[in-house]
Design an enzyme around this catalytic site. Structure first.
Site, PDB file in Angstrom:
ATOM      1  N   CYS A   2       1.043  -0.989   0.053  1.00  0.00           N
ATOM      2  CA  CYS A   2      -0.046  -0.294   0.023  1.00  0.00           C
ATOM      3  C   CYS A   2       1.185   1.219   0.359  1.00  0.00           C
ATOM      4  O   CYS A   2       2.033   0.743   0.111  1.00  0.00           O
ATOM      5  CB  CYS A   2      -0.835  -0.068   0.830  1.00  0.00           C
ATOM      6  SG  CYS A   2       0.269   0.926   2.877  1.00  0.00           S
ATOM      7  N   ASN A  83     -10.244   8.201  10.693  1.00  0.00           N
ATOM      8  CA  ASN A  83     -11.342   7.511   8.929  1.00  0.00           C
ATOM      9  C   ASN A  83     -10.998   6.157   8.557  1.00  0.00           C
ATOM     10  O   ASN A  83      -9.595   5.224   8.737  1.00  0.00           O
ATOM     11  CB  ASN A  83     -11.153   8.028   8.175  1.00  0.00           C
ATOM     12  CG  ASN A  83     -11.084   9.811   8.139  1.00  0.00           C
ATOM     13  OD1 ASN A  83     -12.080  10.056   8.806  1.00  0.00           O
ATOM     14  ND2 ASN A  83     -10.735   9.737   6.561  1.00  0.00           N
ATOM     15  N   HIS A  94      -4.935   1.721   4.806  1.00  0.00           N
ATOM     16  CA  HIS A  94      -3.956   1.232   6.575  1.00  0.00           C
ATOM     17  C   HIS A  94      -3.745   2.104   7.692  1.00  0.00           C
ATOM     18  O   HIS A  94      -4.043   3.488   7.186  1.00  0.00           O
ATOM     19  CB  HIS A  94      -2.102   1.733   5.260  1.00  0.00           C
ATOM     20  CG  HIS A  94      -1.014   1.220   6.266  1.00  0.00           C
ATOM     21  ND1 HIS A  94      -0.245   0.683   6.340  1.00  0.00           N
ATOM     22  CD2 HIS A  94      -0.898   1.465   7.783  1.00  0.00           C
ATOM     23  CE1 HIS A  94       0.773   0.814   6.995  1.00  0.00           C
ATOM     24  NE2 HIS A  94       0.475   1.285   8.077  1.00  0.00           N
ATOM     25  N   HIS A  96      -4.812   5.029   9.714  1.00  0.00           N
ATOM     26  CA  HIS A  96      -3.350   6.607   9.687  1.00  0.00           C
ATOM     27  C   HIS A  96      -4.858   6.518  10.711  1.00  0.00           C
ATOM     28  O   HIS A  96      -5.714   7.045  10.898  1.00  0.00           O
ATOM     29  CB  HIS A  96      -3.341   7.074   8.848  1.00  0.00           C
ATOM     30  CG  HIS A  96      -3.952   7.084   8.113  1.00  0.00           C
ATOM     31  ND1 HIS A  96      -4.902   6.367   6.934  1.00  0.00           N
ATOM     32  CD2 HIS A  96      -4.862   8.567   7.380  1.00  0.00           C
ATOM     33  CE1 HIS A  96      -5.558   6.167   6.357  1.00  0.00           C
ATOM     34  NE2 HIS A  96      -6.040   8.150   6.472  1.00  0.00           N
ATOM     35  N   HIS A  98      -4.832  11.784  10.886  1.00  0.00           N
ATOM     36  CA  HIS A  98      -4.276  12.805  11.491  1.00  0.00           C
ATOM     37  C   HIS A  98      -4.135  13.694  12.668  1.00  0.00           C
ATOM     38  O   HIS A  98      -5.340  13.811  12.723  1.00  0.00           O
ATOM     39  CB  HIS A  98      -5.673  13.479  10.393  1.00  0.00           C
ATOM     40  CG  HIS A  98      -5.763  12.224   9.090  1.00  0.00           C
ATOM     41  ND1 HIS A  98      -4.861  12.764   7.960  1.00  0.00           N
ATOM     42  CD2 HIS A  98      -6.545  11.356   8.761  1.00  0.00           C
ATOM     43  CE1 HIS A  98      -5.056  12.201   7.236  1.00  0.00           C
ATOM     44  NE2 HIS A  98      -5.910  11.213   7.456  1.00  0.00           N
TER      45      HIS A  98
END
Length: 110
Positions: A2, A83, A94, A96, A98
């Site tokens: 990815c 998200n 993947h 993650h 923010h």
């Protein structure tokens, strides 16, 4: 592999902000605020739905390091966003987070 796995291994360039043996943090290429950092585990985990007792140490590490990463970026007030899934806006599968700040964000999320 990815996109974020390729960023972690260096085959795709990024503006690294922080790295250790478990996580990698870099500047978002489409920032929504003056500070917009993407923080990823170095182990591929698809999304929050894929966090287990065996890999949750990566999530713990991310949240333990967020204050340090924010400080490196010169902020102490910020928002953390994750998200999970396509309908929620996850564009890279993947896990993650923010880290967004550097301006008054207000109370509204959307």
């Amino acid at each position: 592999m990815c996109l974020f796995c390729n960023i972690i291994d260096g085959s795709v360039p990024s503006q690294k902000v922080y790295e250790d043996d478990m996580i990698y943090a870099f500047k978002d290429i489409n920032p929504v605020a003056p500070v917009h950092i993407v923080i990823v585990p170095k182990e591929h985990i698809d999304c929050a739905n894929s966090v287990t007792v065996d890999n949750s140490k990566y999530v713990a590490c991310i949240f333990e390091k967020i204050p340090e990463i924010a400080k490196l970026c010169g902020i102490d007030s910020y928002r953390i966003i994750n998200n999970c899934g396509e309908d929620a806006g996850q564009s890279v599968m993947h896990l993650h987070f923010h880290l967004v700040g550097g301006k008054k964000l207000g109370e509204r999320i959307l």
